[in-house]
Write a protein that holds these residues in place. Structure first.
Motif, mmCIF file in Angstrom:
data_model
loop_
_atom_site.group_PDB
_atom_site.id
_atom_site.type_symbol
_atom_site.label_atom_id
_atom_site.label_comp_id
_atom_site.label_asym_id
_atom_site.label_seq_id
_atom_site.Cartn_x
_atom_site.Cartn_y
_atom_site.Cartn_z
ATOM 1 N N ASP A 75 -44.394 -56.767 45.848
ATOM 2 C CA ASP A 75 -43.333 -57.553 46.473
ATOM 3 C C ASP A 75 -43.746 -59.022 46.555
ATOM 4 O O ASP A 75 -44.826 -59.397 46.112
ATOM 5 C CB ASP A 75 -42.956 -56.986 47.847
ATOM 6 C CG ASP A 75 -44.059 -57.144 48.887
ATOM 7 O OD1 ASP A 75 -44.980 -57.956 48.693
ATOM 8 O OD2 ASP A 75 -43.998 -56.440 49.912
ATOM 9 N N TRP A 76 -42.893 -59.859 47.142
ATOM 10 C CA TRP A 76 -43.191 -61.294 47.071
ATOM 11 C C TRP A 76 -44.306 -61.713 48.038
ATOM 12 O O TRP A 76 -44.703 -62.864 48.059
ATOM 13 C CB TRP A 76 -41.934 -62.135 47.234
ATOM 14 C CG TRP A 76 -41.343 -62.323 48.589
ATOM 15 C CD1 TRP A 76 -41.807 -61.861 49.780
ATOM 16 C CD2 TRP A 76 -40.167 -63.082 48.880
ATOM 17 N NE1 TRP A 76 -40.996 -62.267 50.794
ATOM 18 C CE2 TRP A 76 -39.971 -63.020 50.282
ATOM 19 C CE3 TRP A 76 -39.255 -63.812 48.130
ATOM 20 C CZ2 TRP A 76 -38.905 -63.654 50.907
ATOM 21 C CZ3 TRP A 76 -38.197 -64.436 48.757
ATOM 22 C CH2 TRP A 76 -38.031 -64.353 50.133
ATOM 23 N N SER A 77 -44.824 -60.754 48.799
ATOM 24 C CA SER A 77 -46.019 -61.009 49.614
ATOM 25 C C SER A 77 -47.260 -60.419 48.967
ATOM 26 O O SER A 77 -48.306 -60.299 49.606
ATOM 27 C CB SER A 77 -45.841 -60.426 51.024
ATOM 28 O OG SER A 77 -44.783 -61.082 51.698
ATOM 29 N N ASN A 78 -47.137 -60.036 47.688
ATOM 30 C CA ASN A 78 -48.246 -59.486 46.900
ATOM 31 C C ASN A 78 -48.752 -58.166 47.472
ATOM 32 O O ASN A 78 -49.932 -57.845 47.371
ATOM 33 C CB ASN A 78 -49.392 -60.492 46.787
ATOM 34 C CG ASN A 78 -50.309 -60.199 45.600
ATOM 35 O OD1 ASN A 78 -49.854 -59.711 44.561
ATOM 36 N ND2 ASN A 78 -51.583 -60.481 45.747
ATOM 37 N N ARG A 79 -47.838 -57.370 48.019
ATOM 38 C CA ARG A 79 -48.178 -56.063 48.548
ATOM 39 C C ARG A 79 -47.374 -54.997 47.812
ATOM 40 O O ARG A 79 -46.358 -55.283 47.182
ATOM 41 C CB ARG A 79 -47.872 -55.986 50.046
ATOM 42 C CG ARG A 79 -48.701 -56.951 50.897
ATOM 43 C CD ARG A 79 -48.322 -56.874 52.354
ATOM 44 N NE ARG A 79 -46.940 -57.297 52.569
ATOM 45 C CZ ARG A 79 -46.405 -57.543 53.757
ATOM 46 N NH1 ARG A 79 -47.149 -57.385 54.851
ATOM 47 N NH2 ARG A 79 -45.150 -57.925 53.870
ATOM 48 N N THR A 169 -36.976 -55.478 52.568
ATOM 49 C CA THR A 169 -37.963 -56.447 52.098
ATOM 50 C C THR A 169 -37.348 -57.301 51.010
ATOM 51 O O THR A 169 -36.679 -56.794 50.105
ATOM 52 C CB THR A 169 -39.203 -55.719 51.528
ATOM 53 O OG1 THR A 169 -39.748 -54.871 52.536
ATOM 54 C CG2 THR A 169 -40.255 -56.716 51.073
ATOM 55 N N ALA A 194 -45.371 -66.325 45.561
ATOM 56 C CA ALA A 194 -45.434 -65.900 46.961
ATOM 57 C C ALA A 194 -44.756 -66.961 47.829
ATOM 58 O O ALA A 194 -44.723 -68.141 47.469
ATOM 59 C CB ALA A 194 -46.884 -65.710 47.390
ATOM 60 N N TYR A 197 -45.687 -70.508 53.754
ATOM 61 C CA TYR A 197 -45.445 -70.509 55.186
ATOM 62 C C TYR A 197 -45.989 -71.783 55.823
ATOM 63 O O TYR A 197 -46.890 -72.429 55.301
ATOM 64 C CB TYR A 197 -46.129 -69.304 55.844
ATOM 65 C CG TYR A 197 -45.601 -67.971 55.374
ATOM 66 C CD1 TYR A 197 -44.486 -67.403 55.967
ATOM 67 C CD2 TYR A 197 -46.230 -67.291 54.327
ATOM 68 C CE1 TYR A 197 -43.996 -66.172 55.548
ATOM 69 C CE2 TYR A 197 -45.745 -66.058 53.902
ATOM 70 C CZ TYR A 197 -44.631 -65.507 54.505
ATOM 71 O OH TYR A 197 -44.158 -64.306 54.079
ATOM 72 N N VAL A 206 -41.070 -69.507 56.977
ATOM 73 C CA VAL A 206 -41.060 -69.652 55.522
ATOM 74 C C VAL A 206 -40.526 -71.038 55.147
ATOM 75 O O VAL A 206 -39.399 -71.398 55.489
ATOM 76 C CB VAL A 206 -40.185 -68.561 54.870
ATOM 77 C CG1 VAL A 206 -40.089 -68.784 53.366
ATOM 78 C CG2 VAL A 206 -40.747 -67.181 55.169
ATOM 79 N N ASN A 209 -39.197 -70.021 49.659
ATOM 80 C CA ASN A 209 -39.043 -68.595 49.389
ATOM 81 C C ASN A 209 -39.931 -68.153 48.237
ATOM 82 O O ASN A 209 -40.176 -68.911 47.293
ATOM 83 C CB ASN A 209 -37.589 -68.277 49.044
ATOM 84 C CG ASN A 209 -36.660 -68.457 50.223
ATOM 85 O OD1 ASN A 209 -36.998 -68.076 51.341
ATOM 86 N ND2 ASN A 209 -35.495 -69.037 49.981
ATOM 87 N N GLY A 210 -40.404 -66.920 48.316
ATOM 88 C CA GLY A 210 -41.143 -66.343 47.212
ATOM 89 C C GLY A 210 -40.191 -65.710 46.219
ATOM 90 O O GLY A 210 -38.970 -65.743 46.375
#
Length: 241
Positions: A75-79, A169, A194, A197, A206, A209-210
């Protein structure tokens, strides 16, 4: 509602064969499209080249939908998209300004999601018809797309999300200017990024945006040409064009 009648219908030999073949529901959709075609007729001059990449015209109304979304494997949080290791449950929303004008169905556990411009609530429609009703009263209700009136400086807001159990998400938050779109198929690609913040009391707001969306295929068809577009798709698919 006569449930015995419905039970007998689905238990009949012919319907059983169709269900087993996988052609029952596609046949219902084709029938709906053809019925709408007979009712509405064509909205464009037959001598014109249909949907050949014409630029959008300010003031004209268009159907717009997403045919495909492909996302990166995080996802855009690298998770990971989901804690159990499955892919995201993707859906999208179309916005005109701050107003949502269309929200898609969810495609579960996939990095590549696809949608078509015609949808039908099978059981609701079939049971209504079997009970002696007329079903959906308007062909427009089957169209799974947003209606937009093109403007000179306007855009289509596209919000793509993973439908999680507790909350959704973000996958991507895009703005597609009308001037960047044309009739027919539009393909857009983007690099992974990503979110940035910072700021605010917490320093966690934010700022940028990622993006976890790799590519998007967007379709744009003039509202008065939608029936012609569906007819063309059917003819091409079944070799009748």
């Amino acid at each position: 509602m006569d449930f015995q009648k419905i039970k007998e219908f689905f238990g009949s030999e012919r319907v059983t064969e169709l269900l087993a073949s996988g052609w029952f529901f596609p046949a219902v959709i084709v029938g709906v499209i053809l019925f709408g075609t007979m009712l509405l007729g064509g909205g464009r001059d037959d001598n014109k080249e249909p949907f050949t990449g014409n630029s959008l015209v300010a003031g004209r109304t268009y159907y717009i939908w997403v045919g495909e979304i492909a996302v990166y494997d995080v996802d855009w949080s690298n998770r990971a998209w989901d804690s159990n290791g499955t892919g995201p449950d993707l859906y999208y929303e179309l916005y005109s300004g701050n107003s949502m004008v269309f929200s898609s169905d969810v495609r579960t556990d996939t990095l590549v999601a696809r949608w078509t411009p015609v949808g039908i609530d099978y059981m609701d429609e079939l049971t209504t018809m079997l009970a002696g009703g007329k079903g959906k009263s308007s062909f427009e209700e089957f169209i799974q797309a947003g209606l937009f009136k093109a403007t000179v400086d306007g855009e289509v807001g596209l919000r793509m999300k993973d439908n999680d159990f507790i909350d959704s998400t973000w996958a991507g938050l895009w703005g597609l200017p009308f001037e960047a779109l044309h009739e027919g198929e539009n393909v857009f690609t983007a690099e992974y990024s990503a979110p940035v913040y910072g700021g605010g009391d917490s320093g966690l707001e934010v700022q940028t945006n990622g993006n976890a969306v790799q590519s998007v295929v967007v379709y744009v068809i003039p509202a008065d040409g939608m029936v012609d577009y569906l007819k063309l798709q059917l003819m091409q698919k079944h070799g009748g064009y």
